[in-house]
Design an enzyme around this catalytic site. Structure first.
Site, PDB file in Angstrom:
ATOM      1  N   GLY A  46       0.839  -1.189   0.000  1.00 49.30           N
ATOM      2  CA  GLY A  46       0.000   0.000   0.000  1.00 49.30           C
ATOM      3  C   GLY A  46       0.874   1.239   0.000  1.00 49.30           C
ATOM      4  CD  GLN A  51       3.968   5.607   2.333  1.00 49.46           C
ATOM      5  OE1 GLN A  51       2.931   5.063   2.003  1.00 49.46           O
ATOM      6  NE2 GLN A  51       5.085   4.928   2.595  1.00 49.46           N
ATOM      7  CB  CYS A  88       6.693   1.758   6.222  1.00 51.17           C
ATOM      8  SG  CYS A  88       6.065   3.298   5.535  1.00 51.17           S
ATOM      9  CG  LEU A  89       6.797   0.979  -0.024  1.00 51.08           C
ATOM     10  CD1 LEU A  89       5.895   1.387  -1.179  1.00 51.08           C
ATOM     11  CD2 LEU A  89       7.844  -0.019  -0.480  1.00 51.08           C
ATOM     12  CG  HIS A 130       1.164   0.717   7.319  1.00 50.00           C
ATOM     13  ND1 HIS A 130       2.312   0.202   7.881  1.00 50.00           N
ATOM     14  CD2 HIS A 130       1.584   1.654   6.430  1.00 50.00           C
ATOM     15  CE1 HIS A 130       3.369   0.815   7.350  1.00 50.00           C
ATOM     16  NE2 HIS A 130       2.950   1.698   6.465  1.00 50.00           N
ATOM     17  CD  GLU A 131      -0.312   2.165   3.141  1.00 43.31           C
ATOM     18  OE1 GLU A 131       0.062   3.346   3.064  1.00 43.31           O
ATOM     19  OE2 GLU A 131       0.491   1.208   3.167  1.00 43.31           O
ATOM     20  CG  HIS A 134       1.472   6.358   5.887  1.00 43.26           C
ATOM     21  ND1 HIS A 134       2.691   6.852   6.269  1.00 43.26           N
ATOM     22  CD2 HIS A 134       1.697   5.091   5.481  1.00 43.26           C
ATOM     23  CE1 HIS A 134       3.612   5.913   6.104  1.00 43.26           C
ATOM     24  NE2 HIS A 134       3.034   4.822   5.630  1.00 43.26           N
TER      25      HIS A 134
END
Ligand code: NI
Length: 167
Positions: A46, A51, A88-89, A130-131, A134
């Site tokens: 995701g 981000q 996480c990216l 998680h997303e 953010h």
């Protein structure tokens, strides 16, 4: 479409609360398309708009085999509890165990302006939480109950891939 630069931990943009999308403009559609491409290129589960440096309540998340668009998403139901791996990216090379609901239902708007609901369990529930975190300026590292070593993280990844192949 374009692959966007993924902002890394330490950038103040990741700690900010994102704004609601008021109107789905061609610019928003382009952002969604670029986020799809960026997510696929980065091989993630995701990706949230902050981000890629955009403070809007937008995320793209793999649900099943496809990437869904989530505009102004909200968790409307959550049940149970799970402790499992997250990464996480924006925090490359770090994995941890977080405590999340086992199952969550999210309501959001798609790119056509239509409201939809999706329920995810396991990895999908973690990813949805998680997303959405953010969008309020929170990283999973604030929620970890335990940080994993590289070897432990690879072991988890191997187990997931095996489960995926079994399906
Ligand atoms: Ni993330």
């Amino acid at each position: 479409m374009a692959i966007l630069n993924i902002v890394q931990e330490g950038d103040p943009v990741l700690g900010k609360k994102c704004k609601y999308v008021q109107e789905i403009t061609p610019r928003i559609i382009r952002l969604l398309d670029d986020m799809h491409e960026t997510l696929e290129d980065a091989d993630g589960a995701g990706l949230a708009a902050p981000q890629v440096g955009i403070l809007k309540r937008i995320a793209v998340i793999f649900i099943g085999e496809e990437i869904l668009d989530f505009i102004n998403p909200e968790i409307i139901a959550a049940e149970g509890e799970q402790e499992d791996i997250e990464g996480c990216l924006s925090v490359p090379g770090v994995w941890g165990i977080t405590k999340r609901p086992a199952k969550v239902t999210v309501r959001a708007i798609d790119r056509k302006g239509k409201t939809f609901e999706v329920t995810g369990e396991g990895l999908e529930a973690r990813c949805l939480c998680h997303e959405l975190d953010h969008l309020d300026g929170h990283l999973f590292t604030e929620r970890t109950v335990r940080t994993l070593s590289y070897e432990e993280a690879m072991e988890y990844t191997r187990e997931y891939n095996e489960k995926k192949e079994e399906k």
